[in-house]
Design an enzyme around this catalytic site. Structure first.
Site, PDB file in Angstrom:
ATOM      1  N   LEU A   1     -12.606  17.030 -15.002  1.00 14.34           N
ATOM      2  CA  LEU A   1     -11.843  17.498 -16.453  1.00 14.34           C
ATOM      3  C   LEU A   1     -11.138  15.934 -16.488  1.00 14.34           C
ATOM      4  O   LEU A   1     -10.299  15.593 -15.695  1.00 14.34           O
ATOM      5  CB  LEU A   1     -11.009  18.571 -16.284  1.00 14.34           C
ATOM      6  CG  LEU A   1     -11.352  19.863 -16.675  1.00 14.34           C
ATOM      7  CD1 LEU A   1     -10.158  20.892 -16.548  1.00 14.34           C
ATOM      8  CD2 LEU A   1     -11.709  19.907 -17.710  1.00 14.34           C
ATOM      9  N   ASP A   2     -11.279  15.386 -17.424  1.00 14.47           N
ATOM     10  CA  ASP A   2     -10.560  14.195 -17.909  1.00 14.47           C
ATOM     11  C   ASP A   2      -9.067  14.393 -18.037  1.00 14.47           C
ATOM     12  O   ASP A   2      -8.475  15.693 -18.094  1.00 14.47           O
ATOM     13  CB  ASP A   2     -10.855  13.681 -19.530  1.00 14.47           C
ATOM     14  CG  ASP A   2     -12.462  13.272 -19.492  1.00 14.47           C
ATOM     15  OD1 ASP A   2     -12.748  12.715 -18.601  1.00 14.47           O
ATOM     16  OD2 ASP A   2     -13.104  13.671 -20.516  1.00 14.47           O
ATOM     17  N   MET A   3      -8.253  13.367 -17.753  1.00 15.09           N
ATOM     18  CA  MET A   3      -7.074  13.584 -17.714  1.00 15.09           C
ATOM     19  C   MET A   3      -6.231  14.086 -18.973  1.00 15.09           C
ATOM     20  O   MET A   3      -5.365  14.836 -18.817  1.00 15.09           O
ATOM     21  CB  MET A   3      -6.224  12.176 -17.612  1.00 15.09           C
ATOM     22  CG  MET A   3      -4.854  12.032 -17.212  1.00 15.09           C
ATOM     23  SD  MET A   3      -4.279  10.380 -16.892  1.00 15.09           S
ATOM     24  CE  MET A   3      -3.994   9.746 -18.513  1.00 15.09           C
TER      25      MET A   3
ATOM     26  N   SER B   1      -7.727  16.558 -20.740  1.00 19.68           N
ATOM     27  CA  SER B   1      -8.117  18.023 -21.035  1.00 19.68           C
ATOM     28  C   SER B   1      -7.576  18.563 -19.865  1.00 19.68           C
ATOM     29  O   SER B   1      -6.926  18.408 -19.042  1.00 19.68           O
ATOM     30  CB  SER B   1      -9.734  17.804 -20.703  1.00 19.68           C
ATOM     31  OG  SER B   1     -10.565  16.905 -21.543  1.00 19.68           O
TER      32      SER B   1
ATOM     33  N   ARG C   1     -17.215  13.066 -21.420  1.00 13.29           N
ATOM     34  CA  ARG C   1     -16.556  13.378 -22.670  1.00 13.29           C
ATOM     35  C   ARG C   1     -17.356  14.055 -23.599  1.00 13.29           C
ATOM     36  O   ARG C   1     -17.402  14.068 -24.605  1.00 13.29           O
ATOM     37  CB  ARG C   1     -15.980  12.388 -23.122  1.00 13.29           C
ATOM     38  CG  ARG C   1     -14.801  11.884 -22.025  1.00 13.29           C
ATOM     39  CD  ARG C   1     -14.052  10.569 -22.461  1.00 13.29           C
ATOM     40  NE  ARG C   1     -13.169  10.959 -23.470  1.00 13.29           N
ATOM     41  CZ  ARG C   1     -11.814  11.246 -23.375  1.00 13.29           C
ATOM     42  NH1 ARG C   1     -11.418  11.537 -22.263  1.00 13.29           N
ATOM     43  NH2 ARG C   1     -11.002  11.413 -24.408  1.00 13.29           N
TER      44      ARG C   1
END
Length: 180
Positions: A43-45, A47, A142
């Site tokens: 999970l992106d930072m 998100s 993403r």
């Protein structure tokens, strides 16, 4: 075999060690004191939401590898009002620079009862927003953000709610629990 469900807060790196030479950031180690487990997927930072961690390499692959097409459901706050044309485009698959996405399940939803985000999403009186539920079965970099942007609905907030049958139900941000 350990399987951990973690509600990753906004701004936390999806790894156990900080970036060398980078700014100080929270990592999984700030929340999970369990040696030998690793994230199954990312999970992106920027998100939030469900992150599964396991010490079982096969299970990690089944969860994270796009070949297995594990459904991942996201609650997405977007800028603008989602029209039927945009939802149909998401359901058909969206052309991105790295190819066509698989069809997604997409629907407009009422704003979900989520925890406040820290920092909050910037509110603009003159720009409407709405919420979508989006389920995908692949994991391009993403991808959800790029899909919504491609149909004219830039993402403001992104919360992964479910991976397969596992959901965030009952987990506050920063909390984790071991399952089956």
């Amino acid at each position: 075999m350990a399987l951990i469900m973690f509600n990753k807060p906004y701004g936390v790196l999806c790894q156990f060690s900080p970036e060398p030479g980078g700014p100080p950031r929270l990592t999984l180690a700030d929340f999970i004191d369990r040696p030998g487990v690793y994230p199954a997927g990312r999970l992106d930072m920027d998100s939030e939401g469900l992150l599964l961690l396991t010490d079982d390499g096969r299970l990690q692959a089944r969860i994270a590898d796009p070949r297995y097409k594990a459904p991942k459901t996201y609650l997405v706050q977007v800028e603008g009002e989602a029209g039927e044309e945009q939802l149909v485009a998401l359901r058909a698959g969206v052309r991105l620079k790295d190819g066509l996405t698989l069809p997604a399940e997409a629907e407009a939803i009422d704003p979900p009862a989520l925890w406040p985000r820290d920092p909050p999403v910037r509110f603009r009186k003159t720009v409407p927003d709405c919420w979508l539920s989006l389920t995908i079965r692949e994991g391009k970099n993403r991808q959800v953000r790029r899909m919504t942007a491609a149909v004219g609905l830039p993402t403001l907030r992104l919360v992964r709610w479910a991976v397969g049958d596992w959901t965030l139900d009952g987990l506050a941000p920063g909390e984790w629990r071991e399952v089956g």
